[in-house]
Design a protein around this motif. Sequence first.
Motif, short mmCIF file in Angstrom:
data_model
loop_
_atom_site.label_atom_id
_atom_site.label_comp_id
_atom_site.label_asym_id
_atom_site.label_seq_id
_atom_site.Cartn_x
_atom_site.Cartn_y
_atom_site.Cartn_z
N ASN A 25 0.81 -1.21 0.00
CA ASN A 25 0.00 0.00 0.00
C ASN A 25 0.85 1.27 0.00
N LEU A 26 2.05 1.22 -0.53
CA LEU A 26 2.86 2.44 -0.59
C LEU A 26 2.23 3.47 -1.52
N GLY A 27 1.62 3.03 -2.61
CA GLY A 27 0.94 3.96 -3.51
C GLY A 27 -0.19 4.69 -2.81
N GLY A 28 -1.00 3.95 -2.07
CA GLY A 28 -2.10 4.57 -1.33
C GLY A 28 -1.60 5.55 -0.29
N ARG A 29 -0.54 5.18 0.40
CA ARG A 29 0.04 6.07 1.41
C ARG A 29 0.67 7.30 0.77
N LEU A 30 1.27 7.15 -0.42
CA LEU A 30 1.80 8.32 -1.13
C LEU A 30 0.67 9.24 -1.58
N LEU A 31 -0.46 8.68 -1.97
CA LEU A 31 -1.61 9.52 -2.31
C LEU A 31 -2.12 10.25 -1.08
N ASP A 32 -2.09 9.59 0.08
CA ASP A 32 -2.47 10.26 1.33
C ASP A 32 -1.47 11.38 1.65
N TRP A 33 -0.19 11.12 1.44
CA TRP A 33 0.83 12.16 1.65
C TRP A 33 0.57 13.34 0.72
N ALA A 34 0.25 13.05 -0.55
CA ALA A 34 -0.03 14.12 -1.51
C ALA A 34 -1.25 14.92 -1.09
N SER A 35 -2.27 14.23 -0.60
CA SER A 35 -3.47 14.91 -0.12
C SER A 35 -3.15 15.82 1.05
N ASP A 36 -2.36 15.33 1.98
CA ASP A 36 -1.96 16.10 3.15
C ASP A 36 -1.15 17.32 2.72
N ARG A 37 -0.18 17.13 1.85
CA ARG A 37 0.66 18.25 1.40
C ARG A 37 -0.18 19.27 0.64
N ALA A 38 -1.07 18.79 -0.22
CA ALA A 38 -1.93 19.70 -0.98
C ALA A 38 -2.82 20.51 -0.04
N HIS A 39 -3.37 19.86 0.97
CA HIS A 39 -4.21 20.56 1.95
C HIS A 39 -3.41 21.65 2.66
N ARG A 40 -2.20 21.30 3.09
CA ARG A 40 -1.36 22.28 3.79
C ARG A 40 -0.96 23.44 2.87
N ALA A 41 -1.00 23.22 1.54
CA ALA A 41 -0.71 24.29 0.58
C ALA A 41 -1.94 25.14 0.28
N GLY A 42 -3.09 24.71 0.80
CA GLY A 42 -4.33 25.45 0.55
C GLY A 42 -5.16 24.92 -0.59
#
Length: 189
Positions: free
Chosen positions: A100-117
């Motif tokens: 599930n590294l792909g899913g976790r990377l998508l979660d990381w991307a979601s988190d980073r995108a959220h923190r960017a606004g």
Amino acid sequence: MIIAPAEPHDVTKLLAFRENAAAWLRNLGSDQWSRPYPADKLLATIEAGTVFMLRDGHTTAATITLTPDAEDGLWTDEELAEPSMFVNKLTVDRDYAGQNLGGRLLDWASDRAHRAGAKWIRLDAWTTNEGLQRYYLGQGFTHVRTVHEGSAVNGGPRVSGWLAQRAARLEDHGFTDRTPPPERLWFAA
């Protein structure tokens, strides 16, 4: 595992990732990523700070590109007016498949995108790769539409025009994040 920005010396590894993924996809009957990717274009994305490497000790387990820039001809002007970040080139080394590294990377991307606004994380996937499309739907993405025409390479039909998005939100991805804080997205109201 540690996620960190890619460095110029990672170009060779990233090109090998793409070649290995293309071979694996070819064995599944897909022509996805069958065209070579220009090393200079990849280096430019690394230098822009949009490519990230997931490292397991000295081994690179996966990569993801996360950018505020949409590919031309995919998203409408109304969609582009919404603060969004775009996922590209998500690749997991076959030795790390099934974790599930792909899913976790998508979660990381979601988190980073959220923190960017950002309101959304968006992506485009190969139009004929239904398995990949199902994967993204299983990761919480919603299919927006499929674009068949546009700014395709060599004037042919667009091959990566299956568009999907999911809300950007804080996520617990479980990686040690060694990336700099994301730049805030600015959109005119």
